[in-house]
Write an enzyme that holds these catalytic residues in place. Structure first.
Site, mmCIF file in Angstrom:
data_model
loop_
_atom_site.group_PDB
_atom_site.id
_atom_site.type_symbol
_atom_site.label_atom_id
_atom_site.label_comp_id
_atom_site.label_asym_id
_atom_site.label_seq_id
_atom_site.Cartn_x
_atom_site.Cartn_y
_atom_site.Cartn_z
ATOM 1 N N GLU A 154 -3.135 7.554 -4.050
ATOM 2 C CA GLU A 154 -3.613 6.435 -3.193
ATOM 3 C C GLU A 154 -3.197 5.006 -4.290
ATOM 4 O O GLU A 154 -4.165 4.856 -4.977
ATOM 5 C CB GLU A 154 -4.831 6.244 -2.300
ATOM 6 C CG GLU A 154 -4.656 5.098 -1.538
ATOM 7 C CD GLU A 154 -6.182 5.072 -0.484
ATOM 8 O OE1 GLU A 154 -7.105 4.988 -1.257
ATOM 9 O OE2 GLU A 154 -6.032 4.950 0.816
ATOM 10 N N TYR B 31 0.588 -1.109 -0.044
ATOM 11 C CA TYR B 31 0.014 0.096 0.035
ATOM 12 C C TYR B 31 0.883 1.260 -0.092
ATOM 13 O O TYR B 31 2.010 1.310 0.606
ATOM 14 C CB TYR B 31 -0.982 0.222 1.348
ATOM 15 C CG TYR B 31 -1.631 1.265 1.322
ATOM 16 C CD1 TYR B 31 -2.952 1.880 0.868
ATOM 17 C CD2 TYR B 31 -0.987 2.367 2.301
ATOM 18 C CE1 TYR B 31 -3.509 2.567 1.070
ATOM 19 C CE2 TYR B 31 -1.609 3.508 2.413
ATOM 20 C CZ TYR B 31 -3.030 3.902 1.681
ATOM 21 O OH TYR B 31 -3.746 5.097 1.989
#
Ligand code: GDP
Ligand code: MN
Length: 396
Positions: A206, A118
């Site tokens: 993101e 991530y």
């Protein structure tokens, strides 16, 4: 302003960030053509078909599917385009899918488990610095990771004066447990990603997941990009990527009229000047037992034309059963606003919901007289509470 995944990936790619390659398609035939082209360009046999909507969690909602041949591509693209995709991030009605991204399959079948990470870039408001947030736990909700295993989330703050430094990029690669070619590739990836974030004046990147392929390449498999609206004037090319189909149509129309409008679920329409007073008004409506149907800040110049535009916007919401106008006449005089309300009301001619007007400030008394003598179904109020009570009374 948010970008679609395919637009975000193109933006990243233009700054040298490696991405899972793909081609956007508007219908099943275009998807097949896209898949053929990708096979020529990348040698991929399988493809992933990904719904392009402004919402995350598409995989969970059935908006991301693997196609093992061209028949699959056609069937899956046909199913996904036109569907109302429901994900943990959409409403229960879901979001209509207008296009799909046909992407190369980068999870090479038969190979050992690919690693997913991530990574996000955002502003840390308390330190006034950009920050890279990253985790070994890719592919999952970062909210869940933060709750259950917060020690697996790392942050790296970047000094805006220097930009990302080589040791910081190495630290990211190290904390993710990488070595060898993957380590080197991650330092390049995170450096390019940070540069893209700054140069595009973004407010959020993101990337979930960032993938380490079985041949040690680091790439972005997903991309959520939010651009800073206040900087869009510097990026005409990016501003053109706006997809109005993804936005609330009433909010788009209000924006074009220069009104600050946010659609809400209640039944009391609000017309207020100033964001602070608008929020206080919503609170008061709630306290009196009602539910605001919208947030609407008409701004400083509440003249007849503006009031009329605001009426029209509020009345587009069929749930509205009463309208509360709460204007403080500081710069603009209350009697002018009152006249504006009366003129707009007469002009529109077909307003069926009761209207309560509270005008306070310069010439408030003249304004009240104007409203009370107008002969229209408009009630005036002097005190804030009185206005809220009158709203309750007309709804009861
Ligand atoms: P999101 O669910 O909206 O976050 O969409 P993502 O773009 O993150 O895709 C969801 C999931 O699809 C990812 O977490 C991957 O596990 C999977 N996925 C994405 N690309 C590929 C691919 O090339 N091959 C395979 N097999 N799975 C993929
Ligand atoms: Mn994702």
């Amino acid at each position: 302003m948010n970008l679609h995944e395919y637009q975000g990936k193109e933006l990243l790619n233009s700054f040298g960030v490696r991405i899972q390659r793909g081609i956007v398609a508007q219908n099943a035939d275009e998807a097949v053509a896209a898949a053929k082209k990708l096979t020529e360009d990348t040698g991929t046999g399988w493809h992933v078909i990904k719904a392009q909507v402004h919402a995350g969690g598409r995989g969970k909602g059935g908006g991301v599917k693997l196609a093992k041949n061209l028949d699959d591509v056609k069937t899956i693209a046909g199913q996904i385009i036109g569907m109302d995709l429901v994900t943990p991030q959409t409403s229960a009605e879901g979001k209509r899918v207008h296009q799909v991204l046909v992407a190369e399959d980068v999870y090479y079948p038969g190979d050992s488990e690919p690693e997913e990470y991530y990574m996000s870039v955002l502003l840390n408001r308390s330190t006034g610095r950009n920050m890279i947030m990253y985790s070994t736990e890719g592919g999952m909700d970062i909210e869940t990771v933060a709750e259950e295993t917060p020690h697996l989330i790392f942050t790296e703050e970047i000094d805006p004066a220097t930009g990302i430094l080589p040791f910081q990029a190495r630290k990211v690669a190290f904390n993710l447990g990488l070595s060898g070619a993957a380590f080197k590739d991650m330092t390049k990836f995170v450096t390019a990603l940070y540069t893209a974030y700054v140069k595009s004046d973004s407010s959020l990147f993101e990337i979930n997941p960032v993938l380490k392929t079985s041949d040690d390449k680091i790439m972005a498999v997903d991309a959520k990009v939010s651009l800073d609206d206040n900087a869009l004037f510097r990026h005409k090319d990016l501003a053109e990527l706006r997809d109005l189909r993804e936005e609330n149509p009433i909010e788009v129309e209000a924006g074009a009229l220069g009104l600050n409008y946010v659609d809400l679920d209640g039944n009391v329409g609000c017309m207020v000047n100033g964001a602070g007073l608008a929020m206080a008004t919503m609170d008061l409506i709630k306290q009196a037992g009602g539910e605001p149907a919208n947030f609407l800040d008409v701004g400083g110049t509440a003249d007849a034309a503006r009031v009329e535009a605001a009426f029209k916007i509020i009345l587009k919401d069929p749930a509205v059963k009463a309208i509360l106008i709460n204007i403080f006449g500081g710069i603009v005089r209350c009697d002018r606003v009152a006249q504006g309300v009366i003129d707009a009301y007469k002009n529109m001619g077909n307003i069926e919901v009761p209207i309560i007007v509270r005008l306070q400030g310069t010439n408030a008394d003249i304004a009240k007289e104007l409203i009370d003598n107008s002969g229209l179904d408009v009630q005036s109020a002097v005190e804030f509470q009185e206005a809220a009570d009158k709203v309750q009374a007309v709804l009861a």
